[in-house]
Design an enzyme around this catalytic site. Sequence first.
Site, PDB file in Angstrom:
ATOM      1  N   HIS A 100     -37.835 -42.127 -60.479  1.00  0.00           N
ATOM      2  CA  HIS A 100     -38.067 -43.548 -60.717  1.00  0.00           C
ATOM      3  C   HIS A 100     -38.978 -43.834 -61.898  1.00  0.00           C
ATOM      4  CE1 HIS A 100     -37.603 -47.473 -58.162  1.00  0.00           C
ATOM      5  NE2 HIS A 100     -37.262 -47.642 -59.426  1.00  0.00           N
ATOM      6  N   ASP A 123     -36.832 -50.393 -52.488  1.00  0.00           N
ATOM      7  CA  ASP A 123     -37.543 -49.114 -52.469  1.00  0.00           C
ATOM      8  C   ASP A 123     -38.407 -49.021 -51.216  1.00  0.00           C
ATOM      9  OD1 ASP A 123     -38.983 -46.777 -53.220  1.00  0.00           O
ATOM     10  OD2 ASP A 123     -39.071 -47.403 -55.309  1.00  0.00           O
ATOM     11  N   HIS A 125     -41.149 -47.489 -51.432  1.00  0.00           N
ATOM     12  CA  HIS A 125     -42.482 -47.442 -52.030  1.00  0.00           C
ATOM     13  C   HIS A 125     -42.681 -48.619 -52.984  1.00  0.00           C
ATOM     14  CE1 HIS A 125     -41.054 -43.325 -51.121  1.00  0.00           C
ATOM     15  NE2 HIS A 125     -42.270 -43.165 -50.627  1.00  0.00           N
ATOM     16  N   ASP A 127     -44.525 -48.362 -55.849  1.00  0.00           N
ATOM     17  CA  ASP A 127     -44.572 -47.823 -57.215  1.00  0.00           C
ATOM     18  C   ASP A 127     -45.568 -48.589 -58.084  1.00  0.00           C
ATOM     19  OD1 ASP A 127     -42.728 -45.952 -56.472  1.00  0.00           O
ATOM     20  OD2 ASP A 127     -41.003 -47.001 -57.335  1.00  0.00           O
ATOM     21  N   HIS A 140     -43.570 -41.142 -61.162  1.00  0.00           N
ATOM     22  CA  HIS A 140     -42.510 -41.918 -60.509  1.00  0.00           C
ATOM     23  C   HIS A 140     -43.066 -42.914 -59.496  1.00  0.00           C
ATOM     24  CE1 HIS A 140     -41.550 -39.453 -56.573  1.00  0.00           C
ATOM     25  NE2 HIS A 140     -42.837 -39.488 -56.800  1.00  0.00           N
ATOM     26  N   ASP A 228     -34.005 -47.557 -55.598  1.00  0.00           N
ATOM     27  CA  ASP A 228     -34.352 -46.185 -55.238  1.00  0.00           C
ATOM     28  C   ASP A 228     -33.600 -45.858 -53.954  1.00  0.00           C
ATOM     29  OD1 ASP A 228     -35.642 -43.843 -54.239  1.00  0.00           O
ATOM     30  OD2 ASP A 228     -37.478 -44.363 -55.314  1.00  0.00           O
ATOM     31  N   ASP A 230     -34.237 -43.915 -51.727  1.00  0.00           N
ATOM     32  CA  ASP A 230     -35.082 -43.726 -50.550  1.00  0.00           C
ATOM     33  C   ASP A 230     -35.434 -45.059 -49.891  1.00  0.00           C
ATOM     34  OD1 ASP A 230     -37.429 -44.853 -51.726  1.00  0.00           O
ATOM     35  OD2 ASP A 230     -38.211 -42.915 -52.326  1.00  0.00           O
ATOM     36  N   GLU A 273     -33.337 -41.461 -58.035  1.00  0.00           N
ATOM     37  CA  GLU A 273     -33.855 -40.516 -57.036  1.00  0.00           C
ATOM     38  C   GLU A 273     -32.776 -39.835 -56.199  1.00  0.00           C
ATOM     39  OE1 GLU A 273     -36.887 -39.418 -56.930  1.00  0.00           O
ATOM     40  OE2 GLU A 273     -38.148 -40.935 -57.928  1.00  0.00           O
TER      41      GLU A 273
END
Length: 301
Positions: A100, A123, A125, A127, A140, A228, A230, A273
């Site tokens: 990312h 996402d 996360h 980030d 990332h 992303d 994830d 990712e």
Amino acid sequence: MGDMQISIIGVPLDLGQNRRGVDMGPSAIRYAGVVGRLEAIGYRVLDEGDIRVDAAENRDHDDSKLKNLNEVIKANKALAQKVSEVVKDGRFPLVLGGDHSIAIGTLAGLADHYSNLGAIWYDAHADLNTAETSPSGNIHGMPLAVSIGMGDDRLVHLHSAKVKLKPENIVIIGARSVDPGERQLIREKGIKVFTMHEIDRYGMTAVMEEAIAYLQLRSVDGVHLSLDLDGLDPLYTPGVGTPVPGGISYRESHLAMEMLEDSGLITSAEFVEVNPILDEKNKTADVAVGLMGSLFGEKLI
């Protein structure tokens, strides 16, 4: 998005994090049939190939706390230039990662052409780490912070000195792993976040309706989708480097993409990712391509 030509840009970068293999993500997504899928919908697709990324064994060394900083900068500079060229030529940039950290370059290139860009960050996360707040030093986990002007100057000023994204023009969807420093920054900057709590409580339809309305009220002149894999639950996308249980479902994600397509807001996108080494029979890349189909208007009937 209409009949706009799509330019696919691969970024085989895995130096923004610790786990090797995500550099093969663009190849896995191509193998999963992204070009044919988009052409079947009716788009003209131009595969621009991959941004050159130096091998890890040849990487430079510096004294930064940020891991592989020089190589991440080099790749993102090249990506920013390419994205800017694609937009200038009137094509839709579809960027395939890679980790990312590549969003730094994507957003830098887009910032050449939009004065009030919005972003949907799909996402697990946020980030939003910097060198001071990051537990790992992995870049990332920093692209959103960099893009709002927070962090190492060499990343913040990559491609141009301007701030690429206003904090109030960001919507994070699916967050469920947020570091303390990121939590504080979200509050300070007033960043709109829909965690898994909101998705569970109100449903994806309500969340996406509110996210779309929020960006429309901001009078954005373009919206970038940074997805992303994830963000989805690892049950559906096992081939990611930082899986977090309890994520968005496969069907909820298709619904989100379908609603974004209906809104007509999305002007660029990246899917990041995908790590084939950690995957099961290219399952995660298949999901990525399926979501792209929904984002670009694929219909069941």
